[in-house]
Every structure is written in C-alpha cells, then in structure tokens.
Enzyme design. Structure first.
Site, PDB file in Angstrom:
ATOM      1  CG  ASN A 118      -3.594 -46.278  40.341  1.00  7.80           C
ATOM      2  OD1 ASN A 118      -4.684 -45.692  40.282  1.00  7.80           O
ATOM      3  ND2 ASN A 118      -2.431 -45.636  40.299  1.00  7.80           N
ATOM      4  CD1 TRP A 119      -8.453 -49.923  37.025  1.00  8.17           C
ATOM      5  CD2 TRP A 119     -10.545 -49.119  37.097  1.00  8.17           C
ATOM      6  NE1 TRP A 119      -9.318 -50.990  36.936  1.00  8.17           N
ATOM      7  CE2 TRP A 119     -10.604 -50.526  36.974  1.00  8.17           C
ATOM      8  CE3 TRP A 119     -11.741 -48.401  37.164  1.00  8.17           C
ATOM      9  CZ2 TRP A 119     -11.822 -51.219  36.919  1.00  8.17           C
ATOM     10  CZ3 TRP A 119     -12.939 -49.089  37.111  1.00  8.17           C
ATOM     11  CH2 TRP A 119     -12.979 -50.488  36.985  1.00  8.17           C
ATOM     12  CE  LYS A 120      -1.057 -45.448  36.562  1.00  3.31           C
ATOM     13  NZ  LYS A 120       0.316 -45.096  36.329  1.00  3.31           N
ATOM     14  N   GLY A 173       4.528 -46.593  35.161  1.00  7.64           N
ATOM     15  CA  GLY A 173       3.882 -45.929  34.029  1.00  7.64           C
ATOM     16  C   GLY A 173       4.680 -46.029  32.740  1.00  7.64           C
ATOM     17  CD  GLU A 212       3.304 -47.888  42.672  1.00  7.81           C
ATOM     18  OE1 GLU A 212       2.748 -48.839  42.129  1.00  7.81           O
ATOM     19  OE2 GLU A 212       2.974 -46.710  42.476  1.00  7.81           O
ATOM     20  CG  HIS A 236       0.470 -43.002  42.429  1.00  7.24           C
ATOM     21  ND1 HIS A 236       1.043 -42.432  41.321  1.00  7.24           N
ATOM     22  CD2 HIS A 236       0.341 -44.326  42.159  1.00  7.24           C
ATOM     23  CE1 HIS A 236       1.239 -43.379  40.399  1.00  7.24           C
ATOM     24  NE2 HIS A 236       0.836 -44.532  40.886  1.00  7.24           N
ATOM     25  N   GLY A 255      -0.789 -50.702  37.681  1.00 10.83           N
ATOM     26  CA  GLY A 255      -1.418 -49.562  37.030  1.00 10.83           C
ATOM     27  C   GLY A 255      -2.006 -49.970  35.689  1.00 10.83           C
ATOM     28  N   GLY A 256      -1.266 -49.676  34.617  1.00  5.87           N
ATOM     29  CA  GLY A 256      -1.746 -49.899  33.244  1.00  5.87           C
ATOM     30  C   GLY A 256      -2.384 -51.264  33.017  1.00  5.87           C
TER      31      GLY A 256
HETATM   32  C1  PEP Z   1       0.866 -47.366  39.352  1.00  4.87           C
HETATM   33  O1  PEP Z   1       0.234 -46.498  38.759  1.00  4.87           O
HETATM   34  O2  PEP Z   1       0.828 -47.440  40.597  1.00  4.87           O
HETATM   35  C2  PEP Z   1       1.667 -48.315  38.561  1.00  4.87           C
HETATM   36  C3  PEP Z   1       2.392 -49.214  39.182  1.00  4.87           C
HETATM   37  O3  PEP Z   1       1.584 -48.185  37.214  1.00  4.87           O
HETATM   38  P1  PEP Z   1       2.144 -49.206  36.104  1.00  4.87           P
HETATM   39  O4  PEP Z   1       1.783 -50.606  36.558  1.00  4.87           O
HETATM   40  O5  PEP Z   1       1.434 -48.821  34.852  1.00  4.87           O
HETATM   41  O6  PEP Z   1       3.617 -49.017  36.052  1.00  4.87           O
END
Ligand code: PEP
Length: 254
Positions: A7-9, A169, A163, A93, A233-234
C-alpha cells in the site's frame, strides 16, 4: 501461494512509479511463492499497469466511491478503476475509517460495488489500542466483518487484511509503531476464520496481516497459522525492502 500487497498510500508520482518498477525489474525478486499486488494512488494506476503486465504483478486502487456515476465531485467509480486496468481495490483501511469517518455501512456499499464490477477487494479490519485494552478486539472484528459482508452475493474475490490500528503506520513523532506479536496475530486470524465460517462460500477467503511488516519479520509472520500473506505500507515504498519481503514468501516453499 501467499498474497503480498504493498500500500503506497499518498506517495509516488508517475515518474517515481516508473523509476520504482525499473529498479524492481533489475532486482527481479523471486515471486514464485506469492501473488503480488501494488495498491497505488489513482494517478499512478495506468503507469503501474503498463509496467506490471511484463513484471507479473497486479495493480490496485486504494479507494472507490460506491455509485455508478453522477454528481459526486472528486470521486471515482469501480468501473473507472477497472477501465485504468486495475484489478483490486482496498476498502476500509484504518486511515480512511479514522480520517474520513468511513462507517461499516459505507464500507459494505463500497465492497458491493467493487465485487459487482468483477474486481478483487481487500477489506481492512482491526481494533484500536483502546479497544484492545478494553478487551473489545473480538467484538470489533465481528462487527466490522459481519457488517462489511452483509448481503454480498459473491465473496470469491474477497481478501481480508487484519490490521490492528495500533500497529499500522507511524506514531505522531514519526517512529514505526510496534508490530503485533505472533500470538496476537495467530489469535486474531483464528478468530477471523471462525467468523468467516458463518458465511456461505467464505471458507477460502485469504486473511492477510498488516502492521509494520518488514523483511526481517515477513517470513516469520507468514508462517503463523491462518496467515495467508501480508499487507505492507511504509516498507513497500522501498523497492529493495519490498523485494526481500516478496522473496521471503518464496523461501516458505522450500
Ligand atoms: C498499511 O498502510 O496498510 C500498513 C500496514 O502500513 P505499515 O506497514 O506502514 O504499518
């Protein structure tokens, strides 16, 4: 076969997307153990799709509006997403639930639109820190899943991502949040699979874990029972790191 979704957000221009996939092609990660999905901003979908065809990954959007067309300025339909070549849409999300106050009913409408359009959907569910402290994790998961799936006719293209909001995040001071423990992940995934037994044809719905997954932890997480992959995500923004996460799923095949 595991599912690995990045997930590039709200990151990556079209040029950055091209550069990312040029580097990805050079690294050529062994993805024999995974179905790889990149969830990119709307503006990068076409660029990612054009590159993705050769590199063997799927492209998805991070949001959708649940209507066929009309006076919804600034919004995008499932058919428009499909028209750009995307195959998957992320729904519910925690950032959208929190920042944009998306309700379980609205998320149900979104899922219906995505699945009716013949696209795959990744539904995110998970409790906040306060809900976990108050011992409400199972109640929250039950409510989010049963309301999201209410009266959906066909769940064959549905994926769920657990999640926990407290693990996703960064903190306000920019530090990565602490990931859930293996036991917390195992317990939540087992509970989600139990909820799904209440839905016809829901036995094969994959359940991913998301929340600060890194290449050092991804292999171990994907070994936990009932974990069918990871939502990242990140770490998906760093091509070397994400390639290692993809390769960690191939290592599970041996
Ligand atoms: C996400 O945005 O779905 C996520 C899991 O972020 P991160 O891996 O940065 O916690």
């Amino acid at each position: 076969m595991k599912i690995i979704a990045g997930n590039w957000k709200m990151n990556m221009t079209r040029r950055e997307t091209l550069e990312y996939f040029e580097r990805y092609a050079g690294l050529n990660p062994d993805k024999s153990g995974a179905r790889v999905i990149f969830l990119v901003p709307y503006t990068a979908i076409s660029t990612a799709v054009e590159t993705g065809e050769n590199l063997g990954f799927e492209v998805g959007a991070q949001n959708v509006y649940p209507a066929a067309a009309g006076a919804y300025t600034g919004e995008i339909t499932a058919d428009m997403i499909k028209d750009c070549g995307a195959k998957v849409v992320l729904v519910g999300h925690s950032e959208r639930r929190t920042l944009f106050r998306e309700s379980d009913t609205f998320i149900n409408e979104k899922l219906r639109c995505v699945l009716d359009a013949g696209l795959s959907a990744i539904l995110c569910v998970g409790e906040t820190a306060k809900e976990r402290e108050n011992d409400e994790t199972e109640g929250v998961l039950w409510r989010q899943i049963t309301m999201a799936l209410d009266k959906l006719p066909d769940l064959s293209k549905l994926i769920i991502a657990y999640e926990p909001v407290w693990a996703v995040g960064k903190t306000a001071d920019g530090k990565s949040k602490k990931p859930a423990t293996s036991q917390q992940i195992a317990d939540a995934h087992a509970f989600i699979k139990t909820i799904l037994t209440g839905f016809t044809d829901a036995n094969d719905i994959p359940v991913l874990y998301g929340g600060n997954v890194k290449s050092e932890t991804s292999g171990e997480i994907m070994r936990i029972p009932n974990v069918d992959g990871v939502l990242v995500g990140g770490a998906s923004l760093k091509v070397e790191e994400f390639s290692k996460i993809i390769e960690s799923s191939s290592a599970l095949l041996n």
